[in-house]
Scaffold this motif. Structure first.
Motif, PDB file in Angstrom:
ATOM      1  N   ASN A 268       0.811  -1.234   0.000  1.00 54.46           N
ATOM      2  CA  ASN A 268       0.000   0.000   0.000  1.00 54.46           C
ATOM      3  C   ASN A 268       0.841   1.279   0.000  1.00 54.46           C
ATOM      4  OD1 ASN A 268      -2.376  -1.522   0.121  1.00 54.46           O
ATOM      5  ND2 ASN A 268      -2.230  -1.660   2.359  1.00 54.46           N
ATOM      6  N   GLY A 269       2.134   1.148  -0.291  1.00 52.35           N
ATOM      7  CA  GLY A 269       2.996   2.324  -0.332  1.00 52.35           C
ATOM      8  C   GLY A 269       3.334   2.894   1.028  1.00 52.35           C
ATOM      9  N   THR A 270       2.934   2.234   2.108  1.00 51.33           N
ATOM     10  CA  THR A 270       3.165   2.762   3.460  1.00 51.33           C
ATOM     11  C   THR A 270       4.413   2.176   4.108  1.00 51.33           C
ATOM     12  OG1 THR A 270       1.703   1.072   4.385  1.00 51.33           O
ATOM     13  CG2 THR A 270       0.722   3.209   3.824  1.00 51.33           C
ATOM     14  N   ASN A 271       4.754   0.935   3.806  1.00 52.43           N
ATOM     15  CA  ASN A 271       5.942   0.312   4.371  1.00 52.43           C
ATOM     16  C   ASN A 271       7.160   0.802   3.604  1.00 52.43           C
ATOM     17  OD1 ASN A 271       4.047  -1.037   5.814  1.00 52.43           O
ATOM     18  ND2 ASN A 271       4.858  -3.091   5.420  1.00 52.43           N
ATOM     19  N   ARG A 272       7.910   1.724   4.183  1.00 51.06           N
ATOM     20  CA  ARG A 272       9.048   2.298   3.476  1.00 51.06           C
ATOM     21  C   ARG A 272      10.363   1.867   4.101  1.00 51.06           C
ATOM     22  NH1 ARG A 272      10.762   8.711   2.583  1.00 51.06           N
ATOM     23  NH2 ARG A 272      12.847   8.226   1.802  1.00 51.06           N
ATOM     24  N   TYR A 273      11.289   1.519   3.213  1.00 52.76           N
ATOM     25  CA  TYR A 273      12.660   1.198   3.595  1.00 52.76           C
ATOM     26  C   TYR A 273      13.592   2.024   2.692  1.00 52.76           C
ATOM     27  CZ  TYR A 273      10.000  -2.983   4.965  1.00 52.76           C
ATOM     28  OH  TYR A 273       9.057  -3.845   5.458  1.00 52.76           O
ATOM     29  N   ASP A 274      14.779   2.337   3.192  1.00 54.27           N
ATOM     30  CA  ASP A 274      15.775   3.053   2.396  1.00 54.27           C
ATOM     31  C   ASP A 274      17.085   2.285   2.402  1.00 54.27           C
ATOM     32  OD1 ASP A 274      14.188   5.147   1.649  1.00 54.27           O
ATOM     33  OD2 ASP A 274      14.928   6.544   3.159  1.00 54.27           O
ATOM     34  N   MET A 275      17.706   2.217   1.236  1.00 52.27           N
ATOM     35  CA  MET A 275      19.056   1.682   1.131  1.00 52.27           C
ATOM     36  C   MET A 275      19.972   2.818   0.688  1.00 52.27           C
ATOM     37  SD  MET A 275      21.093  -1.020   1.248  1.00 52.27           S
ATOM     38  CE  MET A 275      20.164  -2.513   0.928  1.00 52.27           C
ATOM     39  N   GLN A 276      21.037   3.066   1.457  1.00 51.20           N
ATOM     40  CA  GLN A 276      21.993   4.117   1.101  1.00 51.20           C
ATOM     41  C   GLN A 276      23.397   3.518   1.059  1.00 51.20           C
ATOM     42  OE1 GLN A 276      21.332   8.188   2.775  1.00 51.20           O
ATOM     43  NE2 GLN A 276      19.987   7.134   4.210  1.00 51.20           N
ATOM     44  N   THR A 277      24.149   3.912   0.051  1.00 53.45           N
ATOM     45  CA  THR A 277      25.506   3.405  -0.089  1.00 53.45           C
ATOM     46  C   THR A 277      26.386   4.478  -0.691  1.00 53.45           C
ATOM     47  OG1 THR A 277      26.849   1.582  -0.954  1.00 53.45           O
ATOM     48  CG2 THR A 277      25.096   2.410  -2.375  1.00 53.45           C
ATOM     49  N   GLY A 278      27.689   4.417  -0.404  1.00 56.01           N
ATOM     50  CA  GLY A 278      28.571   5.436  -0.944  1.00 56.01           C
ATOM     51  C   GLY A 278      29.997   5.316  -0.439  1.00 56.01           C
ATOM     52  N   ASN A 279      30.779   6.367  -0.707  1.00 55.74           N
ATOM     53  CA  ASN A 279      32.205   6.360  -0.406  1.00 55.74           C
ATOM     54  C   ASN A 279      32.700   7.798  -0.228  1.00 55.74           C
ATOM     55  OD1 ASN A 279      34.870   5.638  -0.109  1.00 55.74           O
ATOM     56  ND2 ASN A 279      35.175   4.990  -2.222  1.00 55.74           N
ATOM     57  N   TYR A 280      33.410   8.051   0.874  1.00 56.75           N
ATOM     58  CA  TYR A 280      34.065   9.345   1.101  1.00 56.75           C
ATOM     59  C   TYR A 280      35.561   9.181   0.837  1.00 56.75           C
ATOM     60  CZ  TYR A 280      29.976  10.003   4.200  1.00 56.75           C
ATOM     61  OH  TYR A 280      28.725  10.066   4.741  1.00 56.75           O
ATOM     62  N   ARG A 281      36.193  10.245   0.294  1.00 52.60           N
ATOM     63  CA  ARG A 281      37.635  10.196   0.078  1.00 52.60           C
ATOM     64  C   ARG A 281      38.288  11.563   0.292  1.00 52.60           C
ATOM     65  NH1 ARG A 281      39.772   6.512  -4.984  1.00 52.60           N
ATOM     66  NH2 ARG A 281      39.185   4.490  -4.131  1.00 52.60           N
ATOM     67  N   PHE A 282      39.501  11.512   0.845  1.00 51.48           N
ATOM     68  CA  PHE A 282      40.390  12.682   0.879  1.00 51.48           C
ATOM     69  C   PHE A 282      41.663  12.278   0.155  1.00 51.48           C
ATOM     70  CE2 PHE A 282      44.071  14.790   2.794  1.00 51.48           C
ATOM     71  CZ  PHE A 282      43.772  16.116   2.478  1.00 51.48           C
ATOM     72  N   ILE A 283      42.080  13.089  -0.841  1.00 53.69           N
ATOM     73  CA  ILE A 283      43.170  12.689  -1.729  1.00 53.69           C
ATOM     74  C   ILE A 283      44.210  13.778  -1.870  1.00 53.69           C
ATOM     75  CG2 ILE A 283      43.725  11.844  -4.054  1.00 53.69           C
ATOM     76  CD1 ILE A 283      40.161  11.970  -3.467  1.00 53.69           C
ATOM     77  N   ILE A 284      45.465  13.365  -1.883  1.00 58.31           N
ATOM     78  CA  ILE A 284      46.570  14.204  -2.342  1.00 58.31           C
ATOM     79  C   ILE A 284      47.192  13.467  -3.524  1.00 58.31           C
ATOM     80  CG2 ILE A 284      48.791  15.252  -1.793  1.00 58.31           C
ATOM     81  CD1 ILE A 284      47.922  15.351   1.115  1.00 58.31           C
ATOM     82  N   ALA A 285      47.152  14.083  -4.711  1.00 53.21           N
ATOM     83  CA  ALA A 285      47.616  13.413  -5.926  1.00 53.21           C
ATOM     84  C   ALA A 285      48.694  14.236  -6.616  1.00 53.21           C
ATOM     85  CB  ALA A 285      46.449  13.190  -6.883  1.00 53.21           C
ATOM     86  N   LYS A 286      49.581  13.528  -7.286  1.00 52.75           N
ATOM     87  CA  LYS A 286      50.681  14.154  -8.006  1.00 52.75           C
ATOM     88  C   LYS A 286      50.757  13.559  -9.412  1.00 52.75           C
ATOM     89  CE  LYS A 286      54.847  16.072  -8.714  1.00 52.75           C
ATOM     90  NZ  LYS A 286      55.015  17.528  -8.969  1.00 52.75           N
ATOM     91  N   LYS A 287      50.742  14.437 -10.412  1.00 50.57           N
ATOM     92  CA  LYS A 287      50.922  13.996 -11.797  1.00 50.57           C
ATOM     93  C   LYS A 287      52.412  14.045 -12.100  1.00 50.57           C
ATOM     94  CE  LYS A 287      46.574  16.307 -13.084  1.00 50.57           C
ATOM     95  NZ  LYS A 287      46.484  17.267 -11.959  1.00 50.57           N
ATOM     96  N   ILE A 288      52.957  12.903 -12.509  1.00 46.13           N
ATOM     97  CA  ILE A 288      54.386  12.831 -12.788  1.00 46.13           C
ATOM     98  C   ILE A 288      54.611  12.419 -14.235  1.00 46.13           C
ATOM     99  CG2 ILE A 288      54.981  12.295 -10.391  1.00 46.13           C
ATOM    100  CD1 ILE A 288      55.278   9.382 -11.196  1.00 46.13           C
ATOM    101  N   ASN A 289      55.678  12.930 -14.811  1.00 54.83           N
ATOM    102  CA  ASN A 289      56.017  12.571 -16.183  1.00 54.83           C
ATOM    103  C   ASN A 289      56.470  11.121 -16.242  1.00 54.83           C
ATOM    104  OD1 ASN A 289      55.586  15.107 -17.519  1.00 54.83           O
ATOM    105  ND2 ASN A 289      57.432  15.877 -16.503  1.00 54.83           N
ATOM    106  N   ALA A 290      55.891  10.382 -17.169  1.00 56.10           N
ATOM    107  CA  ALA A 290      56.301   8.998 -17.376  1.00 56.10           C
ATOM    108  C   ALA A 290      57.394   8.974 -18.436  1.00 56.10           C
ATOM    109  CB  ALA A 290      55.106   8.156 -17.817  1.00 56.10           C
TER     110      ALA A 290
END
Length: 349
Positions: free
Chosen positions: A311-333
């Motif tokens: 009847n649209g009354t029984n509600r459930y939620d699924m949540q998923t994800g990912n947090y990130r903190f990054i320090i990146a360096k582009k280097i010449n190959a």
């Protein structure tokens, strides 16, 4: 045995997707031109990164007559790792070291989380293959129970599989890679409409009802200890990167899919099926500093799937994800490293 078989299927699907996405990317890159005044690519640079990350998957049971909800969470670790990206192939290795994760009275969780987020040219694709067992509800979130007590459910396990591909209409001026995997540089503000779709299947079950017996009379989902969900449908979204002084950026995107959903709720005394049309949401955000050489940024990728029962009354939620903190360096190959990386490109497809 069930977990072992599911793991095998998951790994096979991951390999198939990597196979196909690299083939698509190799073919498209030869044909598609991009506007270098908006973003810059680095075909001869290797992007290396040091990062912290934390994945999550939660399951919520909503109360019918109020805003209260029972949110079950797993114990996941804050991971520290290193990685590298060459063109559109990334390899990241991380581990949840003990000094980053304090022990609490929340029970134990066993999990395998294979969620991946891929950015081949003109596409953004989220893939989910997750197995979790062992959840808890934080203190104070269960009415009529002690405010300092965790409610621990080692018997609840969640299986989630899904894929959400979206086509980037303005890929010649807008770059997801710049904000999410740090191997490009968005120099001017730009955005794009997204068109695609989403497909999900999940099973959530426990040895007893999801709603604790002490408060079952306040929830329409009383007695339910298993739900099975399948949903698919088309989606639309929009992504935009705001750039200030060429180097500072904020990226945000939101997509919504209208899905045909089938939900089966099962309990000791009841089994009921519901078919409905409901929306799901996926989003990503990133902010930080980017340049020819360095990237320092944070990003967050998430998905929310509301599931509606009888009847649209029984509600459930699924949540998923990912947090990130990054320090990146582009280097010449150098020539030798480029030669080895080109061999890797030939092997991967």
């Amino acid at each position: 045995m069930q977990y072992k078989n599911t793991l095998i299927y998951s790994l096979v699907l991951v390999w198939i997707f990597l196979f196909s996405s690299n083939q698509i990317n190799a073919q498209v890159k030869k044909e598609v031109q991009y506007d270098s005044s908006y973003f810059k690519i680095y075909p001869n640079k290797l992007t290396t990164r040091f990062y912290f990350s934390q994945k999550y998957t939660s399951f919520s049971v909503h109360q019918q007559s109020a805003a209260n909800q029972l949110q079950y969470r797993p114990n996941t670790t804050l991971n520290m790792g290193v990685g590298a990206t060459w063109h559109n192939f990334s390899l990241n290795l991380a581990y949840g070291f003990g000094f980053l994760n304090r022990t609490t009275e929340r029970g134990k969780t066993k999990y395998l989380d294979l969620q991946g987020h891929f950015y081949p040219h003109k596409w953004v694709v989220d893939w989910y293959g997750q197995l979790y067992k062992g959840f808890y509800i934080s203190p104070g979130n269960i009415p009529y129970t002690p405010a300092n007590a965790y409610y621990v459910r080692p018997d609840i396990h969640v299986s989630l599989f899904g894929i959400a591909p979206y086509y980037i209409l303005n890929a010649s001026r807008f770059s997801y890679n710049a904000g999410m995997i740090q191997n490009e540089w968005q120099k001017k503000s730009a955005g794009s409409l997204l068109l695609g779709g989403e497909l999900y299947y999940s099973v959530i079950k426990g040895d007893s009802a999801f709603v604790p017996s002490a408060i079952q009379q306040h929830y329409a989902q009383k007695g339910i200890n298993e739900i099975r969900y399948a949903g698919f449908g088309p989606g639309i979204g929009y992504a935009y990167t705001l750039v200030a002084a060429k180097h500072l950026f904020v990226l945000g995107s939101l997509a919504a899919a209208v899905q045909l959903n089938a939900l089966t709720e099962t309990g000791k005394l009841v089994s009921q099926q519901t078919v409905s049309v409901k929306p799901t949401y996926s989003f990503r955000m990133a902010a930080g500093y980017n340049s020819d050489s360095w990237n320092c940024s944070m990003n967050w990728v998430g998905n929310k799937t509301p599931m509606f029962g009888i009847n649209g009354t029984n509600r459930y939620d699924m949540q998923t994800g990912n947090y990130r903190f990054i320090i990146a360096k582009k280097i010449n190959a150098g020539p030798h490293l480029q030669k080895q990386l080109i061999k890797l490109n030939r092997i991967l497809p």
